[in-house]
Write a protein that holds these residues in place. Structure first.
Motif, PDB file in Angstrom:
ATOM      1  N   VAL A 289      35.310  32.780  47.494  1.00  0.00           N
ATOM      2  CA  VAL A 289      35.722  31.517  46.888  1.00  0.00           C
ATOM      3  C   VAL A 289      34.492  30.805  46.319  1.00  0.00           C
ATOM      4  O   VAL A 289      33.512  30.584  47.029  1.00  0.00           O
ATOM      5  CB  VAL A 289      36.411  30.609  47.924  1.00  0.00           C
ATOM      6  N   LEU A 290      34.555  30.447  45.035  1.00  0.00           N
ATOM      7  CA  LEU A 290      33.402  29.873  44.356  1.00  0.00           C
ATOM      8  C   LEU A 290      33.446  28.357  44.194  1.00  0.00           C
ATOM      9  O   LEU A 290      32.439  27.743  43.844  1.00  0.00           O
ATOM     10  CB  LEU A 290      33.256  30.493  42.958  1.00  0.00           C
ATOM     11  N   ARG A 291      34.625  27.760  44.414  1.00  0.00           N
ATOM     12  CA  ARG A 291      34.742  26.309  44.339  1.00  0.00           C
ATOM     13  C   ARG A 291      35.701  25.848  45.420  1.00  0.00           C
ATOM     14  O   ARG A 291      36.426  26.654  46.009  1.00  0.00           O
ATOM     15  CB  ARG A 291      35.259  25.862  42.966  1.00  0.00           C
ATOM     16  N   ILE A 300      48.250  26.714  45.771  1.00  0.00           N
ATOM     17  CA  ILE A 300      46.825  26.403  45.894  1.00  0.00           C
ATOM     18  C   ILE A 300      46.077  27.189  44.835  1.00  0.00           C
ATOM     19  O   ILE A 300      46.294  28.393  44.681  1.00  0.00           O
ATOM     20  CB  ILE A 300      46.293  26.755  47.296  1.00  0.00           C
ATOM     21  N   ARG A 301      45.215  26.493  44.100  1.00  0.00           N
ATOM     22  CA  ARG A 301      44.442  27.133  43.036  1.00  0.00           C
ATOM     23  C   ARG A 301      43.017  27.405  43.524  1.00  0.00           C
ATOM     24  O   ARG A 301      42.396  26.545  44.135  1.00  0.00           O
ATOM     25  CB  ARG A 301      44.418  26.263  41.789  1.00  0.00           C
ATOM     26  N   LEU A 302      42.547  28.588  43.189  1.00  0.00           N
ATOM     27  CA  LEU A 302      41.232  29.043  43.647  1.00  0.00           C
ATOM     28  C   LEU A 302      40.416  29.587  42.486  1.00  0.00           C
ATOM     29  O   LEU A 302      40.962  30.248  41.600  1.00  0.00           O
ATOM     30  CB  LEU A 302      41.376  30.145  44.697  1.00  0.00           C
ATOM     31  N   THR A 303      39.128  29.335  42.516  1.00  0.00           N
ATOM     32  CA  THR A 303      38.181  30.026  41.644  1.00  0.00           C
ATOM     33  C   THR A 303      37.442  31.026  42.517  1.00  0.00           C
ATOM     34  O   THR A 303      36.828  30.636  43.522  1.00  0.00           O
ATOM     35  CB  THR A 303      37.175  29.060  41.002  1.00  0.00           C
ATOM     36  N   VAL A 304      37.515  32.300  42.155  1.00  0.00           N
ATOM     37  CA  VAL A 304      36.940  33.336  43.006  1.00  0.00           C
ATOM     38  C   VAL A 304      36.082  34.298  42.183  1.00  0.00           C
ATOM     39  O   VAL A 304      36.291  34.468  40.979  1.00  0.00           O
ATOM     40  CB  VAL A 304      38.036  34.142  43.744  1.00  0.00           C
ATOM     41  N   CYS A 305      35.132  34.913  42.860  1.00  0.00           N
ATOM     42  CA  CYS A 305      34.406  36.054  42.302  1.00  0.00           C
ATOM     43  C   CYS A 305      35.051  37.292  42.900  1.00  0.00           C
ATOM     44  O   CYS A 305      35.047  37.479  44.122  1.00  0.00           O
ATOM     45  CB  CYS A 305      32.925  35.984  42.664  1.00  0.00           C
ATOM     46  N   GLU A 306      35.657  38.086  42.036  1.00  0.00           N
ATOM     47  CA  GLU A 306      36.348  39.295  42.458  1.00  0.00           C
ATOM     48  C   GLU A 306      35.991  40.382  41.454  1.00  0.00           C
ATOM     49  O   GLU A 306      36.408  40.319  40.301  1.00  0.00           O
ATOM     50  CB  GLU A 306      37.857  39.065  42.505  1.00  0.00           C
ATOM     51  N   PRO A 308      35.417  42.986  38.735  1.00  0.00           N
ATOM     52  CA  PRO A 308      34.096  42.722  38.142  1.00  0.00           C
ATOM     53  C   PRO A 308      33.968  41.333  37.519  1.00  0.00           C
ATOM     54  O   PRO A 308      33.060  41.110  36.743  1.00  0.00           O
ATOM     55  CB  PRO A 308      34.026  43.794  37.037  1.00  0.00           C
ATOM     56  N   ASP A 309      34.882  40.412  37.823  1.00  0.00           N
ATOM     57  CA  ASP A 309      34.914  39.141  37.108  1.00  0.00           C
ATOM     58  C   ASP A 309      34.952  37.945  38.047  1.00  0.00           C
ATOM     59  O   ASP A 309      35.310  38.057  39.223  1.00  0.00           O
ATOM     60  CB  ASP A 309      36.150  39.066  36.198  1.00  0.00           C
ATOM     61  N   LYS A 310      34.667  36.791  37.463  1.00  0.00           N
ATOM     62  CA  LYS A 310      35.017  35.507  38.067  1.00  0.00           C
ATOM     63  C   LYS A 310      36.369  35.131  37.482  1.00  0.00           C
ATOM     64  O   LYS A 310      36.587  35.283  36.275  1.00  0.00           O
ATOM     65  CB  LYS A 310      33.978  34.454  37.696  1.00  0.00           C
ATOM     66  N   ARG A 311      37.291  34.660  38.301  1.00  0.00           N
ATOM     67  CA  ARG A 311      38.618  34.345  37.768  1.00  0.00           C
ATOM     68  C   ARG A 311      39.269  33.213  38.543  1.00  0.00           C
ATOM     69  O   ARG A 311      38.844  32.853  39.645  1.00  0.00           O
ATOM     70  CB  ARG A 311      39.515  35.569  37.784  1.00  0.00           C
ATOM     71  N   GLU A 312      40.320  32.680  37.945  1.00  0.00           N
ATOM     72  CA  GLU A 312      41.150  31.675  38.582  1.00  0.00           C
ATOM     73  C   GLU A 312      42.371  32.367  39.175  1.00  0.00           C
ATOM     74  O   GLU A 312      42.948  33.279  38.572  1.00  0.00           O
ATOM     75  CB  GLU A 312      41.609  30.628  37.568  1.00  0.00           C
ATOM     76  N   ALA A 313      42.755  31.957  40.376  1.00  0.00           N
ATOM     77  CA  ALA A 313      43.901  32.568  41.041  1.00  0.00           C
ATOM     78  C   ALA A 313      44.801  31.481  41.612  1.00  0.00           C
ATOM     79  O   ALA A 313      44.346  30.375  41.917  1.00  0.00           O
ATOM     80  CB  ALA A 313      43.436  33.509  42.151  1.00  0.00           C
ATOM     81  N   VAL A 335      37.484  36.185  50.757  1.00  0.00           N
ATOM     82  CA  VAL A 335      38.923  36.288  50.533  1.00  0.00           C
ATOM     83  C   VAL A 335      39.433  37.545  51.240  1.00  0.00           C
ATOM     84  O   VAL A 335      38.888  38.628  51.029  1.00  0.00           O
ATOM     85  CB  VAL A 335      39.262  36.362  49.031  1.00  0.00           C
ATOM     86  N   PRO A 336      40.434  37.439  52.090  1.00  0.00           N
ATOM     87  CA  PRO A 336      40.961  38.622  52.770  1.00  0.00           C
ATOM     88  C   PRO A 336      41.477  39.647  51.765  1.00  0.00           C
ATOM     89  O   PRO A 336      42.034  39.281  50.721  1.00  0.00           O
ATOM     90  CB  PRO A 336      42.118  38.067  53.615  1.00  0.00           C
ATOM     91  N   PRO A 337      41.306  40.926  52.041  1.00  0.00           N
ATOM     92  CA  PRO A 337      41.808  41.960  51.127  1.00  0.00           C
ATOM     93  C   PRO A 337      43.301  41.780  50.854  1.00  0.00           C
ATOM     94  O   PRO A 337      44.095  41.581  51.772  1.00  0.00           O
ATOM     95  CB  PRO A 337      41.540  43.261  51.901  1.00  0.00           C
ATOM     96  N   GLY A 338      43.663  41.822  49.583  1.00  0.00           N
ATOM     97  CA  GLY A 338      45.064  41.738  49.193  1.00  0.00           C
ATOM     98  C   GLY A 338      45.628  40.341  49.097  1.00  0.00           C
ATOM     99  O   GLY A 338      46.762  40.160  48.654  1.00  0.00           O
TER     100      GLY A 338
END
Length: 347
Positions: A289-291, A300-306, A308-313, A335-338
């Protein structure tokens, strides 16, 4: 990551703030708890380092300067060290380093943090240029519960030319920025040769600090390292433009701490960036989680590094297990797998 985080990450939770008091208490016991004159000493110390740092035996580095550092700066670096080593331990729960090399140790702050997170430590080597800091570090070490800290070997020399020592865990905390840009590649290569397990490099959580770490990350991956934390892969870093990867640790301020720094709040948030490069097999988190998570009605909205990208989830309430995790997630958490599978927020 945004330059204006809206919340404090998991590394800064209140239970972890309390656990930093071991070294803080040792400072009060060894050096007293007073603020008179320390504000000026802290400003003078900051000026010294900004103009090239204090050298071994430098008469300008007084006991008051060291005391000011211990009161006003050390609690933050201690909290950061604990957060970073905790992140490494989370990725490598079976790993217990026996030896530590602390580069640019100051009074041994990172050593204390490492000994708390890794009680497996049996031998410590501290490298520091300033004699007054070494004296303070030895004095404080007598109060540590860890025999490895109490018996640490101190070397008065530059981090660019450390002793010929190899260690399971090597840490360079807030020292990379003191090196000339032209020297960084050679010095980091020397640190890597000294590393048997993990090399941890910590820098201020600024664009400049992250820029230095990103360069070091590339250098180490080029040498065959895998990045244990915080990155979820060894692929190219997805941060671009005005974004940079950084985190924060919340630090409880004592009365004397507030007086020396001229602050009014009972806490401060120390921003930092870091990498832990490893000679061990990869142990990446699924994502990070990046923010601060944004809680909305039903999702719930998340900004994550996953990789090969940074993305919003987006995690919807209908995703019961993932939503339960997301409600408790903090900036900086793994972030837990899956947990984010199948749900993306459109840009």
């Amino acid at each position: 990551m945004s330059s204006r985080p809206s919340a404090v990450p998991s590394a800064a939770r209140s239970d972890e703030v309390v656990r930093t008091l071991d070294l803080v208490a040792a400072v009060a016991q060894e050096f007293g708890d007073r603020s008179r004159g320390l504000a000026d000493a802290y400003q003078e110390l900051s000026d010294l380092y900004r103009t090239g740092g204090a050298t071994p035996g430098d008469a300008r580095l007084t006991r008051e300067h060291v005391h000011a550092y211990l009161v006003a700066r050390m609690p933050a670096t201690l909290a950061v060290g604990r957060a970073v080593f905790g992140a490494v331990a989370a990725r490598r729960p079976e790993w217990g380093p026996a030896t530590l090399l602390d580069l640019g140790a100051g009074p041994g702050t990172a050593t204390w943090a490492a000994a708390e997170v890794f009680p497996s430590l049996t031998a410590v080597t501290c490298v520091e240029q300033a004699t007054a800091m070494i004296d303070a570090g030895r004095q404080l070490a007598r109060r540590s519960a860890s025999s490895a800290v109490r018996d640490a070997q101190w070397h008065r020399t530059s981090v660019a030319e450390p002793p010929e020592v190899r260690a399971d865990l090597v840490v360079a905390s807030f020292v990379l920025g003191e090196l000339p840009d032209a020297a960084i590649a050679d010095v980091v290569a020397r640190w890597w040769r000294a590393t048997l397990g993990e090399l941890v490099v910590i820098e201020p959580g600024t664009p400049a600090g992250f820029g230095r770490l990103r360069r070091v990350r590339d250098l180490l991956i080029g040498e065959g390292a895998t990045i244990t934390a915080p990155c979820p892969s060894d692929a190219a870093c997805p941060m671009a433009g005005d974004d940079w990867c950084h985190f924060a640790a919340r630090v409880a301020r004592s009365g004397v701490h507030r007086a020396v720094k001229g602050g009014e709040l009972g806490f401060e948030d120390e921003k930092f960036a870091y990498i832990s490069a490893s000679r061990q097999p990869p142990a990446h988190a699924a994502a990070r989680v990046l923010r601060a998570p944004q809680v909305r009605s039903g999702h719930i909205r998340l900004t994550v590094c996953e990789a090969p990208d940074k993305r919003e989830a987006v995690v919807a309430r209908s995703q019961k297990d993932a939503f339960r995790w997301a409600r408790k997630a903090h900036w900086g958490d793994e972030v837990p797998p899956g947990a984010l599978r199948g749900r993306r927020k459109e840009d």
